[in-house]
Design a protein around this motif. Structure first.
Motif, PDB file in Angstrom:
ATOM      1  N   ARG A 312      11.756  49.765  47.159  1.00 22.78           N
ATOM      2  CA  ARG A 312      11.918  48.962  45.946  1.00 22.78           C
ATOM      3  C   ARG A 312      12.984  47.890  46.199  1.00 22.78           C
ATOM      4  O   ARG A 312      13.884  48.092  47.009  1.00 22.78           O
ATOM      5  N   PHE A 313      12.896  46.793  45.451  1.00 22.72           N
ATOM      6  CA  PHE A 313      13.826  45.690  45.675  1.00 22.72           C
ATOM      7  C   PHE A 313      14.296  45.042  44.367  1.00 22.72           C
ATOM      8  O   PHE A 313      15.088  44.100  44.387  1.00 22.72           O
ATOM      9  N   ALA A 314      13.806  45.550  43.233  1.00 21.91           N
ATOM     10  CA  ALA A 314      14.199  45.002  41.935  1.00 21.91           C
ATOM     11  C   ALA A 314      14.134  46.116  40.905  1.00 21.91           C
ATOM     12  O   ALA A 314      13.355  47.062  41.036  1.00 21.91           O
ATOM     13  N   ASP A 315      14.958  45.994  39.883  1.00 18.42           N
ATOM     14  CA  ASP A 315      14.897  46.905  38.742  1.00 18.42           C
ATOM     15  C   ASP A 315      13.769  46.422  37.840  1.00 18.42           C
ATOM     16  O   ASP A 315      13.926  45.487  37.054  1.00 18.42           O
ATOM     17  N   GLU A 316      12.629  47.058  37.953  1.00 19.44           N
ATOM     18  CA  GLU A 316      11.441  46.624  37.223  1.00 19.44           C
ATOM     19  C   GLU A 316      11.630  46.689  35.711  1.00 19.44           C
ATOM     20  O   GLU A 316      10.934  46.011  34.960  1.00 19.44           O
ATOM     21  N   GLY A 317      12.574  47.514  35.266  1.00 19.54           N
ATOM     22  CA  GLY A 317      12.796  47.682  33.835  1.00 19.54           C
ATOM     23  C   GLY A 317      14.125  47.138  33.355  1.00 19.54           C
ATOM     24  O   GLY A 317      14.627  47.564  32.318  1.00 19.54           O
ATOM     25  N   VAL A 318      14.677  46.175  34.058  1.00 20.23           N
ATOM     26  CA  VAL A 318      16.004  45.667  33.690  1.00 20.23           C
ATOM     27  C   VAL A 318      15.984  44.966  32.336  1.00 20.23           C
ATOM     28  O   VAL A 318      16.991  44.918  31.636  1.00 20.23           O
ATOM     29  N   ASP A 319      14.843  44.415  31.950  1.00 19.22           N
ATOM     30  CA  ASP A 319      14.744  43.712  30.675  1.00 19.22           C
ATOM     31  C   ASP A 319      13.269  43.620  30.304  1.00 19.22           C
ATOM     32  O   ASP A 319      12.386  43.938  31.116  1.00 19.22           O
ATOM     33  N   LEU A 320      12.983  43.166  29.093  1.00 19.80           N
ATOM     34  CA  LEU A 320      11.616  42.925  28.681  1.00 19.80           C
ATOM     35  C   LEU A 320      10.973  41.894  29.603  1.00 19.80           C
ATOM     36  O   LEU A 320      11.638  40.991  30.118  1.00 19.80           O
ATOM     37  N   ARG A 321       9.693  42.030  29.784  1.00 20.17           N
ATOM     38  CA  ARG A 321       8.979  41.181  30.746  1.00 20.17           C
ATOM     39  C   ARG A 321       9.231  39.695  30.526  1.00 20.17           C
ATOM     40  O   ARG A 321       9.344  38.921  31.498  1.00 20.17           O
ATOM     41  N   ASN A 322       9.359  39.261  29.292  1.00 18.80           N
ATOM     42  CA  ASN A 322       9.548  37.835  29.008  1.00 18.80           C
ATOM     43  C   ASN A 322      10.790  37.257  29.670  1.00 18.80           C
ATOM     44  O   ASN A 322      10.887  36.045  29.845  1.00 18.80           O
ATOM     45  N   TYR A 323      11.730  38.123  30.003  1.00 19.10           N
ATOM     46  CA  TYR A 323      13.008  37.653  30.547  1.00 19.10           C
ATOM     47  C   TYR A 323      13.149  37.953  32.042  1.00 19.10           C
ATOM     48  O   TYR A 323      14.197  37.704  32.621  1.00 19.10           O
ATOM     49  N   THR A 324      12.087  38.483  32.660  1.00 24.86           N
ATOM     50  CA  THR A 324      12.169  38.789  34.088  1.00 24.86           C
ATOM     51  C   THR A 324      11.031  38.193  34.912  1.00 24.86           C
ATOM     52  O   THR A 324      11.195  37.984  36.118  1.00 24.86           O
ATOM     53  N   TYR A 325       9.887  37.911  34.294  1.00 23.77           N
ATOM     54  CA  TYR A 325       8.731  37.534  35.117  1.00 23.77           C
ATOM     55  C   TYR A 325       8.953  36.234  35.870  1.00 23.77           C
ATOM     56  O   TYR A 325       8.422  36.043  36.962  1.00 23.77           O
TER      57      TYR A 325
END
Length: 522
Positions: A312-325
């Motif tokens: 893994r290389f990112a926290d997939e759940g760090v924030d809602l998708r709108n703020y990470t995609y």
């Protein structure tokens, strides 16, 4: 509508994307009689619409809740109105999200105009542009306990996404009498002896022509489709990204404005673009006009992403998708080979959106065990199948430990639910901060992704009051305006989903009004 290329115009707009069309509508409806307005696009008519055509047509706007939005939308029947949970999204919320996701680097003056005028702009686009808004049930809401819960401060879209948006705006622009010429490339802005715009040199059919005008509005997009400029301005590795949208946004007008002395501002670093998890099998040099946004692969919050080394290389759940995609595309590009796999078990697959993950749109790898899945992916570029299995196994142990310690925390994909991998008995070095459900139930599914670049953040400095292009010495280039992706300084490293189209509408509207004033002054 197609038109012959006359020599005299009042206003010439470069581009046919959402910002350009908004600019044209604004200019055409800000004066009676309407000025002579020409839109030019170096693309053929079959590629009209710029990057807007390839979007989900999501517009972020401040609002006070359903009372503000229901009069705008046309897809909410009476029996559904009482089953919607949609919190107000205030100007303070919007500004806070813009500040937070850009790390405080967004130009506050630009951001203030964007936020304050967002709701008025979407109302104007409905009234003047004929845009038929929908509440985005498919992309921005989850049905939980019989109620539709909207999340992430984003709720407005258009039927058929970008296709529907551009279709509506083109129709409106034609209705108000603007002219459009395709396969016509802007080459040079002509200034008079006082440094004011007096014309534009274009190339059509292999020969150059000089057009006279009082105002030029640059809505020609960023440089995301120019691999050479990406490498020079954003750094090594960006040459490999897939171009998500139009292949015609190659930065020509950015270079031309800089030649005229315009100030270049914003994020030109390796973080300086909107880039998403994108189908690794997609075309590399431009989008697909039929599939458009469907190559996006945004189902990672309820799964995992692993690179070719099985990590893994990112926290997939760090924030809602709108703020990470918009930033996770960069994270994927930085991995070995510039690819990764998104992985889910049976439970996670239930939350995937069909338009992105249906069988017709994406190549899927299925397996009855994680070991079998790793073995199949080894033939698709996975270098270390043992590490792949170990990583997911360790993740599952952390999820189990958290569940034993906090059985009260339940999955809710519409909020940051706190369902995590971090407990007092076990913590992962790289957490999954929300929506951490186990990957234990077969069948297991993997989808290969790469980075799809949407638009670049670095651009031109403008006066937000009139969208005029500003020189390095602080003066304005009189008669030269800019809107859309060419505007720099608003987004840095990331952006709140849906705010790009809104910005194009806000500053396109202002650019159109300012261009009309320039024509009136003579």
């Amino acid at each position: 509508m197609a038109t012959s290329l006359a020599e005299d115009w009042d206003i010439i707009i470069i581009g046919t994307g959402a910002a350009a069309l908004s600019t044209a509508l604004s200019a055409a409806t800000s004066s009676t009689p309407s000025p002579r307005i020409l839109l030019i696009d170096k693309a053929p008519s079959t590629w009209a619409g710029g990057n807007g055509y390839f979007t989900a047509a999501a517009y972020r706007t401040a609002h006070n809740g359903l009372s503000d939005l229901l009069p705008l939308v046309s897809n909410v029947p009476e029996d559904l109105k009482g089953k919607i949970d949609l919190d107000p999204y205030t100007e303070a919320d919007f500004l806070g999200d813009l500040e937070r996701v850009t790390g405080g680097r967004s130009d506050k003056t630009l951001g203030g105009y964007l936020v304050r005028e967002s709701l008025e702009t979407v109302k104007w686009l409905k009234e003047i542009g004929g845009v038929e808004w929908w509440l985005s049930f498919r992309r921005q809401a989850y049905e939980v306990d019989g109620r539709w819960r909207f999340w992430g401060g984003l709720c407005l879209t258009v039927e058929e996404g970008g296709k529907g948006l551009i279709k509506a705006l083109l129709k409106a622009v034609e209705k108000v009498g603007c002219s459009i010429v395709y396969e016509t490339e802007a080459r040079r802005v002509v200034l008079d002896g006082e440094g004011k715009v007096e014309g534009l040199v274009v190339q059509q059919g292999g020969s150059e022509r000089s057009l006279r005008c009082k105002a030029v509005v640059m809505c020609a997009g960023g440089f995301e489709a120019n691999s050479k400029l990406r490498g020079e301005w954003m750094g090594k590795g960006w040459e490999l990204a897939h171009t998500r949208g139009t292949p015609y946004n190659t930065g020509d007008m950015l270079l031309e404005a800089i030649r005229l002395g315009a100030e270049r501002v914003g994020d030109f670093s390796p973080t300086g673009c909107h880039s998403v998890a994108w189908d690794a099998d997609s075309p590399a040099d431009g989008g697909d006009r039929e599939k458009t946004n469907e190559f996006t692969k945004s189902g990672y919050p309820l799964g995992l992403m692993l690179n070719s080394e099985g990590r893994r290389f990112a926290d997939e759940g760090v924030d809602l998708r709108n703020y990470t995609y918009a930033k996770f595309g960069r994270a994927i590009l930085e991995q070995p080979d510039g690819v990764a796999w998104q992985v889910w078990d049976r439970e996670g697959q239930e939350w995937l959106r069909k338009e992105e993950y249906r069988d017709e749109i994406v190549r899927k790898t299925w397996a009855g065990s994680l070991e079998e899945l790793a073995g199949k992916l080894e033939g698709d570029g996975l270098r270390d199948k043992k590490e792949f299995v170990r990583t997911i196994g360790e993740y599952n142990e952390a999820v189990r430990a958290f569940g034993e310690e906090r059985p009260d925390v339940k999955l809710n994909p519409a909020i940051r639910d706190g369902l995590s991998t971090q407990s007092s008995s076990k913590k992962l070095e790289l957490a999954k901060s929300n929506w951490a459900i186990p990957i234990t139930q077969p069948p297991f599914l993997a989808v290969k992704v790469t980075s799809g670049i949407t638009f670049t953040f670095g651009g031109l400095k403008i006066n937000p009051e009139n969208a005029a292009v500003v020189r390095e010495d602080g003066s304005e280039i009189e008669g030269l305006y800019c809107a859309g992706e060419m505007v720099g300084g608003l987004f840095w490293g990331n952006y709140p989903g849906g705010s790009g189209l809104t910005a194009g509408g806000v500053f396109g509207r202002r650019a159109g009004q300012a261009a009309v004033e320039r024509v009136r002054r003579g």
